[in-house]
Design a protein around this motif. Structure first.
Motif, short mmCIF file in Angstrom:
data_model
loop_
_atom_site.label_atom_id
_atom_site.label_comp_id
_atom_site.label_asym_id
_atom_site.label_seq_id
_atom_site.Cartn_x
_atom_site.Cartn_y
_atom_site.Cartn_z
N ARG A 36 0.82 -1.21 0.00
CA ARG A 36 0.00 0.00 0.00
C ARG A 36 0.86 1.26 0.00
NH1 ARG A 36 -5.02 2.13 -1.07
NH2 ARG A 36 -3.54 3.40 -2.20
N PRO A 76 -8.91 -4.53 1.39
CA PRO A 76 -8.54 -3.11 1.35
C PRO A 76 -8.22 -2.63 -0.07
CG PRO A 76 -7.37 -4.24 3.11
CD PRO A 76 -8.03 -5.30 2.28
N ALA A 105 -10.10 0.04 -2.11
CA ALA A 105 -9.69 1.45 -2.11
C ALA A 105 -9.21 1.87 -3.50
CB ALA A 105 -8.60 1.70 -1.08
N MET A 140 -3.36 -0.14 -3.92
CA MET A 140 -3.04 -1.37 -3.19
C MET A 140 -2.72 -2.42 -4.25
SD MET A 140 -3.06 -2.73 -0.15
CE MET A 140 -3.70 -3.96 0.99
#
Lengths: 306, 470
Positions: free
Chosen positions: A62, A93, A96, A135
């Motif tokens: 990330r 995640p 995102a 990510m």
């Protein structure tokens, strides 16, 4: 024979993978007689990864620190294991990636309800790592030798993978789907209506998908023991696509559309039926968006715009 | 000339952080800060997703306390839909919470914190860890492993799985407990009570032995916030109570009104925001959450064994107790309470009830779900449109509430124990112990963007030459 040296680290992660390792409980203790952790920040104060036979990383990439740590681990180990859905596919995640970094930062540091930040300042001091535009899965940056998917990964699979490495036996992922492991009764895949989890009355015995709930079992690699559908919740695909399937989300869209019970009535509103498939990205790409074709397509689009 | 000492990554904690200490040539410390390294953006990408999916998404904020996020999310969803959770589901969710506390608190004590006390803060980093404990005292290690397993088995039985729980749905839960489940779990919960007692018996003399360190490290006198129900310690529901440094209640309020009382400051040196008590402003509004804050805020504990421990604790340290390292002690009292509550709940026939779900309908609404996570008060707040799709999300995690106190504690401690620009490893480990006491979860903290929290120390000369890295 000396113990096999293992180094472990987490990147953009939640620590759930490390808990999965500990969830081997007492069966972890005999494993520890054969392997030695030389670096594992969650449990040890050794600050830099030494050379080791096996490296394990959890989490996706990330920010710049994650990437630096990943490269250090890769450089210092012979065999690299990507542990968990984030490392393997980018993980949850990774949703995102639907937003730009600026949008994420502005939401978090300026516009959430409780934040007071009139000057709109983002954190910047003391060499804080740079957030990368997206990510990404570990395999996008370095060679991965072994994948152990799952959110969290199945502890038994982690044990099996480590022991097979020690014994030199091959470790292989299942080539079946979650449906093959699921105890729910299956009959005809004929969807009348898509239901959200709080709609309708759930039959505890029958296949959730056939009841109209968006369950990703048929597009998801087996290995978890179908834990979610067994507990009454639809599969969201954390083990990633099945063997030889390029795109988990596309496989699910295909599964849903091919099971829609179409009648011959020319007045059937096909658009409404499509609209019923709510939040396809969140449901079908929940764990794999960063490694999907969709993500790559979006990058091309953004690049073209610029 | 000011130099920066960096401890990076901070280790034996959850997630990524480093400590930066500004020190001059004579060893005088002018500042110390906690840098939280990551942010993942959950608040942004929850938007546009169906709200009932949130309790299954926020679990990936933290793999250690996924149950807390799952339950805070589930409570917020029920509030969005305007439904009262089905009675049996409420019990099962609460039991899930105790399972998690047993797992998380025992994990923190035995696997993360204990090595500092068992081997001492100056022991070598190679020994000062759980593997060192396994080598030095294998029986104790086996006990610790079994203890945590009890918690995870309760979670698995109620949540479907121990990591990424899935069973909470709007208005209820997807699966009940059978009598066979209860027959299997109840003896385990009873065993957890015994493990908790044994852990306290083991730990109290050790805490006593390190009382001087406890008095020095992490000083950050503050107000304390925690859930209470009829004055009792509460982990699942209830009112939020803020107490002052004199122990008197400043405010008791319905958690759904949290925005009236709490605001968040953005530090320039950390991806983690820092909440404060709004009325008093950023400068004066520092409060803490945590096991210590909870046992400070409550008048008493409803279970007999844990309450006896609380009274003994209060006699020794007063109310509110402020010493940061007492977090460890308070955590063990809560471990006992959670085990006792698990026994109580599993002994109640209502736990196998069938009232698992109530009918719900999507609507536009706002829902706040507040719960006590192992590390302290956790807040989830969602807005939805008429189809139950999230339009706005706000999450304040336990570690964030403690952010300012950790920074203050680090600075106070650095100024007391550092007198040279090249401090010994054991001294820097004491700085880490300040953070470790909070059992911070920087994976939680960095839900805002993906996080990492090992601790590393880099010491550079003013010319940029690296003199120490560990």
């Amino acid at each position: 024979m000396g113990k096999v040296k293992v180094i472990e680290s987490w990147l953009g992660a939640c620590a759930g993978c490390e808990i999965s390792v500990l969830d081997l409980h007492e069966t972890l203790l005999p494993v520890l007689e054969k392997i030695e952790f030389a670096y594992i920040p969650v449990l040890m104060d050794v600050k830099h990864p030494p050379k080791a036979t096996v490296g394990i990383v959890s989490g996706g990439v990330r920010n710049s620190d994650n990437l630096h740590e990943l490269l250090e681990i890769r450089k210092n180990c012979d065999i690299l294991i990507a542990l968990g859905s984030c490392a393997c596919f980018g993980g949850n995640p990774g949703l995102a990636n639907l937003f730009t970094t600026e949008e994420l930062l502005s939401e978090v540091y300026v516009t959430t309800k409780s934040t007071k930040n009139e000057i709109g300042r983002n954190p910047y001091m003391d060499g804080l790592p740079t957030i990368l535009p997206e990510m990404r899965a570990v395999g996008d940056y370095v060679k991965v030798d072994v994948m152990i998917p799952g959110c969290g990964p199945n502890p038994a699979m982690i044990g099996a993978a480590i022991l097979s490495l020690l014994g030199g036996a091959p470790y292989e992922l299942s080539t079946k789907s979650v449906c093959d492991e699921c105890p729910r009764e299956k009959s005809e895949r004929n969807l009348k209506k898509i239901l959200r989890p709080f709609e309708g009355t759930v039959d505890d015995k029958k296949c959730l998908f056939e009841q109209g709930y968006l369950c990703s079992g048929s597009a998801t690699r087996a290995g978890c023991g179908a834990r979610c559908p067994t507990a009454g919740a639809a599969c969201r695909g954390c083990f990633g696509p099945c063997e030889n399937s390029v795109e988990q989300g596309a496989a699910m869209i295909s599964a849903v559309t091919s099971c829609y019970g179409l009648d011959d009535d020319p007045n059937t509103d096909l658009d409404a039926m499509v609209a019923d498939i709510y939040d396809p990205i969140g449901n079908f790409y929940k764990y794999t968006l960063p490694s999907s074709l969709l993500n790559k397509k979006a990058i091309e689009k953004t690049a073209a715009k610029k | 000339m000011v130099k920066q000492i960096k401890i990076a990554p901070v280790s034996r904690i959850e997630g990524h952080a480093q400590v930066t200490i500004d020190v001059d040539d004579s060893g005088k410390v002018s500042d110390a800060r906690l840098n939280i390294m990551e942010v993942r953006g959950f608040e942004k990408f929850l938007v546009g997703r169906p709200v009932e999916e949130a309790p299954r998404t926020v679990t990936q904020i933290c793999g250690i306390c996924p149950v807390s996020h799952h339950l805070a999310g589930a409570k917020a969803v029920d509030a969005c839909f305007g439904v009262e959770t089905a009675p049996t589901a409420k019990l099962l969710r609460e039991l899930m919470q105790y399972g998690q506390f047993i797992h998380s608190h025992s994990l923190h004590f035995y696997f993360l914190a204990a090595p500092d006390f068992v081997f001492g803060p100056d022991a070598s980093p190679e020994q000062r860890n759980v593997f060192g404990i396994i080598a030095a005292n294998p029986e104790l290690a086996v006990q610790a492993v079994k203890f945590r397993k009890v918690g995870q088995q309760i979670v698995e039985a109620t949540a479907g799985r121990s990591i990424s729980p899935v069973t909470s749905v709007p208005g209820g839960i997807t699966k009940g407990l059978t009598q066979a489940d209860v027959d299997r779990l109840l003896p385990m919960a009873k065993e957890a009570v015994e493990f908790s007692k044994a852990t306290l018996a083991l730990a109290k003399p050790i805490f006593n032995q390190y009382i001087d360190a406890i008095k020095i490290l992490g000083e950050a006198d503050s107000m304390h916030l925690g859930l209470v129900k009829n004055g009792n310690l509460e982990l699942y529901d209830g009112q939020l109570r803020l107490i002052g440094k004199d122990g008197a209640t400043i405010k008791e309020f319905d958690p759904k009104d949290y925005l009236n009382y709490i605001a968040e400051y953005v530090y320039p040196h950390s991806y983690l925001k820092a909440p404060y008590w709004k009325e008093m402003g950023w400068e004066n509004g520092m409060y803490r959450v945590s096991p210590l804050s909870r046992i400070n805020a409550c008048d008493q504990i409803s279970t007999p064994l844990a309450n006896a421990e609380l009274q003994e604790f209060r006699k020794a340290f007063g109310r509110p107790a402020q010493l940061t390292l007492l977090y460890h002690y308070a955590r063990l009292i809560e471990l006992l309470y959670s085990s006792e509550r698990a026994v109580e709940m599993l002994s109640d026939p209502a736990i196998t009830g069938k009232e698992l779900r109530v009918p719900v309908k999507a609507r536009a609404g706002t829902g706040v779900g507040v719960i006590e996570a192992p590390r302290g008060t956790l807040m989830h707040d969602y807005d939805t449109d008429e189809n139950g799709i999230i339009t706005k999300a706000n999450i304040i995690v336990a570690t964030a509430h403690n952010n300012k106190a950790m920074n203050v504690g680090l600075k106070n401690t650095a100024q007391k124990i550092i007198d040279t620009p090249t401090p010994a490893e054991g001294i820097l480990n004491r700085m880490e112990m300040v953070i470790r006491a909070y059992d911070p979860c920087f994976s939680c903290a960095t839900h805002t963007v993906a996080g990492k929290m090992p601790l590393e120390v880099v010491l550079n000369t003013p010319s940029g030459k690296q003199v120490l890295r560990r």
